[in-house]
Design a protein around this motif. Structure first.
Motif, PDB file in Angstrom:
ATOM      1  N   THR A 122       0.891  -1.183   0.016  1.00  0.00           N
ATOM      2  CA  THR A 122      -0.146  -0.034   0.088  1.00  0.00           C
ATOM      3  C   THR A 122       0.884   1.168  -0.052  1.00  0.00           C
ATOM      4  O   THR A 122       1.929   1.584   0.827  1.00  0.00           O
ATOM      5  CB  THR A 122      -0.885  -0.036   1.085  1.00  0.00           C
ATOM      6  OG1 THR A 122      -1.660  -1.069   1.217  1.00  0.00           O
ATOM      7  CG2 THR A 122      -1.914   1.063   1.107  1.00  0.00           C
ATOM      8  N   PHE A 123       0.602   2.331  -0.958  1.00  0.00           N
ATOM      9  CA  PHE A 123       1.380   3.316  -1.163  1.00  0.00           C
ATOM     10  C   PHE A 123       0.408   4.546  -1.332  1.00  0.00           C
ATOM     11  O   PHE A 123      -0.643   4.394  -1.907  1.00  0.00           O
ATOM     12  CB  PHE A 123       2.430   3.093  -2.276  1.00  0.00           C
ATOM     13  CG  PHE A 123       3.063   1.662  -2.315  1.00  0.00           C
ATOM     14  CD1 PHE A 123       4.113   1.508  -1.613  1.00  0.00           C
ATOM     15  CD2 PHE A 123       2.341   0.764  -2.673  1.00  0.00           C
ATOM     16  CE1 PHE A 123       5.017   0.492  -1.599  1.00  0.00           C
ATOM     17  CE2 PHE A 123       2.894  -0.978  -2.800  1.00  0.00           C
ATOM     18  CZ  PHE A 123       4.374  -0.778  -2.057  1.00  0.00           C
ATOM     19  N   ASP A 124       1.023   5.581  -1.110  1.00  0.00           N
ATOM     20  CA  ASP A 124       0.664   7.134  -1.808  1.00  0.00           C
ATOM     21  C   ASP A 124       1.237   7.506  -2.821  1.00  0.00           C
ATOM     22  O   ASP A 124       2.482   7.670  -3.006  1.00  0.00           O
ATOM     23  CB  ASP A 124       0.622   8.014  -0.564  1.00  0.00           C
ATOM     24  CG  ASP A 124      -0.127   8.042   0.604  1.00  0.00           C
ATOM     25  OD1 ASP A 124      -1.230   6.858   0.766  1.00  0.00           O
ATOM     26  OD2 ASP A 124      -0.438   8.648   1.671  1.00  0.00           O
ATOM     27  N   ARG A 125       0.323   8.046  -3.507  1.00  0.00           N
ATOM     28  CA  ARG A 125       1.013   8.922  -4.830  1.00  0.00           C
ATOM     29  C   ARG A 125       0.080   9.827  -5.092  1.00  0.00           C
ATOM     30  O   ARG A 125      -0.971  10.036  -5.168  1.00  0.00           O
ATOM     31  CB  ARG A 125       1.162   7.998  -6.254  1.00  0.00           C
ATOM     32  CG  ARG A 125      -0.062   7.394  -6.630  1.00  0.00           C
ATOM     33  CD  ARG A 125      -0.042   6.309  -7.858  1.00  0.00           C
ATOM     34  NE  ARG A 125       0.467   7.202  -8.833  1.00  0.00           N
ATOM     35  CZ  ARG A 125      -0.031   7.690 -10.099  1.00  0.00           C
ATOM     36  NH1 ARG A 125      -1.313   7.395  -9.930  1.00  0.00           N
ATOM     37  NH2 ARG A 125       0.576   8.230 -10.678  1.00  0.00           N
ATOM     38  N   THR A 135      -4.137   6.762  -2.327  1.00  0.00           N
ATOM     39  CA  THR A 135      -3.594   5.693  -1.655  1.00  0.00           C
ATOM     40  C   THR A 135      -4.075   4.264  -2.630  1.00  0.00           C
ATOM     41  O   THR A 135      -5.281   4.243  -2.640  1.00  0.00           O
ATOM     42  CB  THR A 135      -4.611   5.390  -0.325  1.00  0.00           C
ATOM     43  OG1 THR A 135      -3.874   6.565   0.533  1.00  0.00           O
ATOM     44  CG2 THR A 135      -3.587   4.291   0.491  1.00  0.00           C
ATOM     45  N   VAL A 136      -2.978   3.813  -2.943  1.00  0.00           N
ATOM     46  CA  VAL A 136      -3.311   2.541  -3.964  1.00  0.00           C
ATOM     47  C   VAL A 136      -2.852   1.174  -3.219  1.00  0.00           C
ATOM     48  O   VAL A 136      -1.764   1.440  -2.396  1.00  0.00           O
ATOM     49  CB  VAL A 136      -2.579   2.684  -5.324  1.00  0.00           C
ATOM     50  CG1 VAL A 136      -3.232   3.840  -6.100  1.00  0.00           C
ATOM     51  CG2 VAL A 136      -0.998   3.014  -4.965  1.00  0.00           C
ATOM     52  N   GLN A 137      -3.596   0.117  -3.541  1.00  0.00           N
ATOM     53  CA  GLN A 137      -2.955  -1.170  -2.923  1.00  0.00           C
ATOM     54  C   GLN A 137      -2.770  -1.977  -4.141  1.00  0.00           C
ATOM     55  O   GLN A 137      -3.680  -2.192  -5.098  1.00  0.00           O
ATOM     56  CB  GLN A 137      -4.134  -1.792  -2.022  1.00  0.00           C
ATOM     57  CG  GLN A 137      -3.456  -2.903  -1.371  1.00  0.00           C
ATOM     58  CD  GLN A 137      -4.638  -3.724  -0.390  1.00  0.00           C
ATOM     59  OE1 GLN A 137      -5.732  -3.322  -0.728  1.00  0.00           O
ATOM     60  NE2 GLN A 137      -3.938  -4.260   0.509  1.00  0.00           N
ATOM     61  N   SER A 138      -1.653  -2.740  -4.204  1.00  0.00           N
ATOM     62  CA  SER A 138      -1.389  -3.594  -5.265  1.00  0.00           C
ATOM     63  C   SER A 138      -1.240  -5.066  -4.746  1.00  0.00           C
ATOM     64  O   SER A 138      -0.619  -5.281  -3.826  1.00  0.00           O
ATOM     65  CB  SER A 138      -0.228  -3.287  -6.114  1.00  0.00           C
ATOM     66  OG  SER A 138       0.523  -4.320  -6.797  1.00  0.00           O
ATOM     67  N   LEU A 139      -2.093  -5.990  -5.549  1.00  0.00           N
ATOM     68  CA  LEU A 139      -2.140  -7.488  -5.201  1.00  0.00           C
ATOM     69  C   LEU A 139      -1.088  -8.015  -6.111  1.00  0.00           C
ATOM     70  O   LEU A 139      -0.943  -9.422  -6.077  1.00  0.00           O
ATOM     71  CB  LEU A 139      -3.459  -7.801  -5.437  1.00  0.00           C
ATOM     72  CG  LEU A 139      -4.494  -7.342  -4.480  1.00  0.00           C
ATOM     73  CD1 LEU A 139      -5.913  -7.853  -4.865  1.00  0.00           C
ATOM     74  CD2 LEU A 139      -4.266  -7.352  -3.027  1.00  0.00           C
TER      75      LEU A 139
END
Length: 287
Positions: A122-125, A135-139
């Protein structure tokens, strides 16, 4: 879980953007490895081994890496990508050139321009020219990430003692070759690394006035010179001085804007500066 940072270097030393990227990688959790792919770049690999927090340096040496061609760099990253949960690049011209190739070949989504790490996935961009933060979450099994270096403090360049492991360099691409480069010589600090920046805008009126005002000011302060897109488009300053969404993202200790109204694209490139001084006639200017 191990992260791989793709180092930017000049075959002799490590560039500052790599240090910020190492900090972001460390926040993802697990060990941090650094890939130094270059030509006769043993000195750069040794410098990378000194970065605090780095546990291993992978050194690939070959003529195909001499000028950092994206085709060759991406192939080298892909050759070892299976060993890593996160692959991080500085969000520079070089990183933005290589990362999408790696993400496409791995069939994963690229996470661009992160400014904060909440956890391993999970990261902010910034989006909308920095006016909103997503705020994005990558699976995805492998996260391919570019790091906005102004969002992270640099890791200490000394204090580490990582092991250096030599890799077999991948064969150079037959589809791309280095033809030449024109590098502007500049005695001033690099724009993206400068602690003080003085920028000029369209209100300066001409290239002559831009140089007459900005050059002695920069010399006096030991500062880098920047420009708004309007000043660049008008021919007052060269493209490599442009600060903003379509130019360079900067975050100096002091940013002095002379004759810049503060279009949204310009603000996106310098709003993280610690102190901003705006010199213009319009009290309602966005800056």
């Amino acid at each position: 879980m191990t992260s791989l940072v793709i180092a930017e270097h000049n075959n002799a030393s490590i560039k500052g953007a790599t240090l910020n990227t190492v900090t972001a990688a460390a926040q993802c959790g697990g060990e941090v490895h650094v890939l130094v792919a270059g030509a006769n770049a043993a000195a750069a690999a040794a410098a990378a081994a000194q970065i605090a927090g780095v546990t291993k340096v992978l050194h690939a040496d070959g003529e195909g890496f001499a000028h950092g061609l994206a085709e060759n760099m991406a192939a080298q990253v892909l050759a070892i990508a299976a060993d890593y949960s996160h692959i991080l690049f500085p969000a520079t011209a070089s990183g933005k050139n290589i990362a999408p190739r790696v993400a496409a070949k791995l069939d994963v989504g690229q996470i661009s321009d992160i400014i904060k790490v909440h956890g391993a996935d999970t990261f902010d961009r910034p989006i909308y020219a920095g006016n909103a933060i997503a705020t994005v979450q990558s699976l995805d099994g492998t996260k391919v990430i570019t790091v906005r270096t102004t969002g992270f403090d640099p890791a200490p360049a000394t204090g580490g003692s990582a092991a250096v492991q030599s890799l077999t360099a991948v064969a150079a691409s037959a589809q791309a070759s280095f033809v030449g480069s024109e590098i502007a010589k500049n005695d001033r600090p690099e724009l993206t690394a400068a602690k003080i920046i003085v920028s000029g805008g369209r209100a300066l009126g001409s290239s002559e006035k831009f140089n007459e005002v900005m050059t002695p000011l920069a010399d006096k302060l030991g500062a880098a010179i920047g420009a708004s897109r309007a000043a660049v488009d008008a021919g007052y300053a060269p493209n490599d001085l442009q600060v903003g969404q379509t130019g360079k993202i900067v975050a100096p200790q002091l940013y002095i804007a002379c004759g810049i109204s503060g279009a949204i694209q310009h603000l996106a490139g310098m709003k993280d500066s610690k102190v901003i001084v705006a010199i213009n006639k319009d009290p309602e200017a966005p800056i």
